[in-house]
Design an enzyme around this catalytic site. Structure first.
Site, PDB file in Angstrom:
ATOM      1  N   SER A 126     -29.878  17.772 -89.133  1.00  0.00           N
ATOM      2  CA  SER A 126     -31.225  17.215 -89.048  1.00  0.00           C
ATOM      3  C   SER A 126     -31.194  15.699 -89.177  1.00  0.00           C
ATOM      4  O   SER A 126     -30.344  15.139 -89.870  1.00  0.00           O
ATOM      5  CB  SER A 126     -32.078  17.798 -90.181  1.00  0.00           C
ATOM      6  N   TYR A 151     -34.057  19.642 -98.575  1.00  0.00           N
ATOM      7  CA  TYR A 151     -33.774  20.110 -97.211  1.00  0.00           C
ATOM      8  C   TYR A 151     -32.710  19.234 -96.564  1.00  0.00           C
ATOM      9  O   TYR A 151     -31.715  19.729 -96.003  1.00  0.00           O
ATOM     10  CB  TYR A 151     -35.055  20.091 -96.380  1.00  0.00           C
TER      11      TYR A 151
END
Length: 334
Positions: A126, A151
């Site tokens: 990501s 995350y």
């Protein structure tokens, strides 16, 4: 070839399955179809991609025994691992969900690849790994040691875990750092979906950092093209590589990392304006401060991916927003 695609009921996963089956590959899809967001949307995605080349198995990547058995039975050529607990803000409130799915799940996939000698593992990282980086565009040669959400930390951990397996077991792995993906069949917890829904429903939309934010919005069609192309670019060992002189995106192991984005960020208010123009409605806006876990800007340097695959995003924001809004109105009968 025979592919495993994890997260097959997901936004990107279902689109990747659709592309791979249209190219003639056999796909086994895995998804636990959890209720993090609307299960009916996930089921509708699966209905859309039904064909004789695709078979779904409902299981959780965190289930070690089930994943081990799956790899032993199916003998995959390649794996595209997209299953994960998504969402930056949700990770602040529910950290254990990320440990289970993003860490345990990832090592289960790595173990499956190791034990069955999978030819190439492509997995989702990501843009959030860039965290506190202020230099733009974000390059895979940059340090990513300061994530601002759990995350992001799990995605950085995935890259490190993949490198260790590439180094120890000669498993070719490629990590893709996705940048703000949007488009039809998108996730309800992401800004394009939230903005469109609230504007149509006459509700107020929240504008973080008073609108002073930039995002490298990338249409899902461009993302899928990049994912499928990179699956054919299998990394190999580079014996001349050293930590001192090499990029952290490459290695002496068969390992690589790429950004996958549009490469041209736009201001958040410009994106909102594109949605307003397409809907023909001006949004009611609540301007507020930066939220925990957010970053000011994302901006992908994609030259390496272009050099490796010829990948070049082609869907502009106006076109991409029009495509998304058209799908949303038809799917939700708005």
């Amino acid at each position: 070839m025979k592919y495993l695609v994890t997260g097959a009921a997901g936004f990107i996963g279902s689109a990747v399955v659709e592309k791979l089956t249209s190219d003639g590959h056999e796909i086994i899809g895995v998804d636990n179809i959890n209720d993090y967001y609307d299960v009916n949307l996930k089921l509708a995605r699966l209905k859309r991609i039904e064909n004789e080349k695709f078979r779904l198995i409902e299981l959780d990547v965190a289930d070690r025994d089930a994943i081990k058995q799956l790899f032993e039975i199916e003998k995959f050529d390649r794996v595209i691992h997209l299953a994960a607990q998504a969402g930056v803000r949700y990770s602040i409130e529910n950290p254990h969900a990320y440990a289970d799915s993003n860490l345990v799940g990832h090592i289960n996939i790595l173990e499956g690849c190791r034990n069955t000698k999978v030819k190439h593992l492509v997995y989702a990282s990501s843009s959030s790994v860039y965290g506190l980086n202020a230099k733009t565009p974000f390059s895979t040669s940059d340090s990513v040691d300061h994530p601002v959400s759990l995350y992001a930390a799990t995605k950085k951990s995935n890259e490190l875990m993949a490198h260790s397996y590439s180094h120890l077991y000669d498993i070719p792995t490629t990590g893709l750092r996705f940048f703000t993906v949007y488009g039809s069949w998108g996730r309800p917890d992401m800004a394009p979906f939230i903005f469109t829904k609230k504007i149509l429903d006459g509700e107020t939309i929240d504008i973080n950092n008073n609108g002073d934010m930039w995002r490298d919005f990338t249409h899902v069609d461009d993302i899928v093209e990049g994912v499928v192309r990179i699956a054919d670019v299998i990394p190999s060992r580079d014996v001349s590589w050293t930590v001192e002189k090499g990029s952290p995106a490459t290695s002496s192991a068969p390992y690589s990392i790429y950004n996958i984005g549009h490469g041209s960020p736009i201001n958040l208010m410009g994106f909102v304006k594109a949605i307003e123009d397409e809907l023909g409605i001006e949004a009611n806006k609540n301007f507020r401060e930066m939220q925990p876990g957010d970053v000011y800007q994302t901006y992908a340097e994609v030259a390496d991916l272009f050099e490796a695959t010829g990948y070049k995003p082609s869907v502009g924001v106006k076109e991409g927003v029009a495509e998304f809004v058209k799908w949303y109105r038809e799917f939700y009968n708005k």
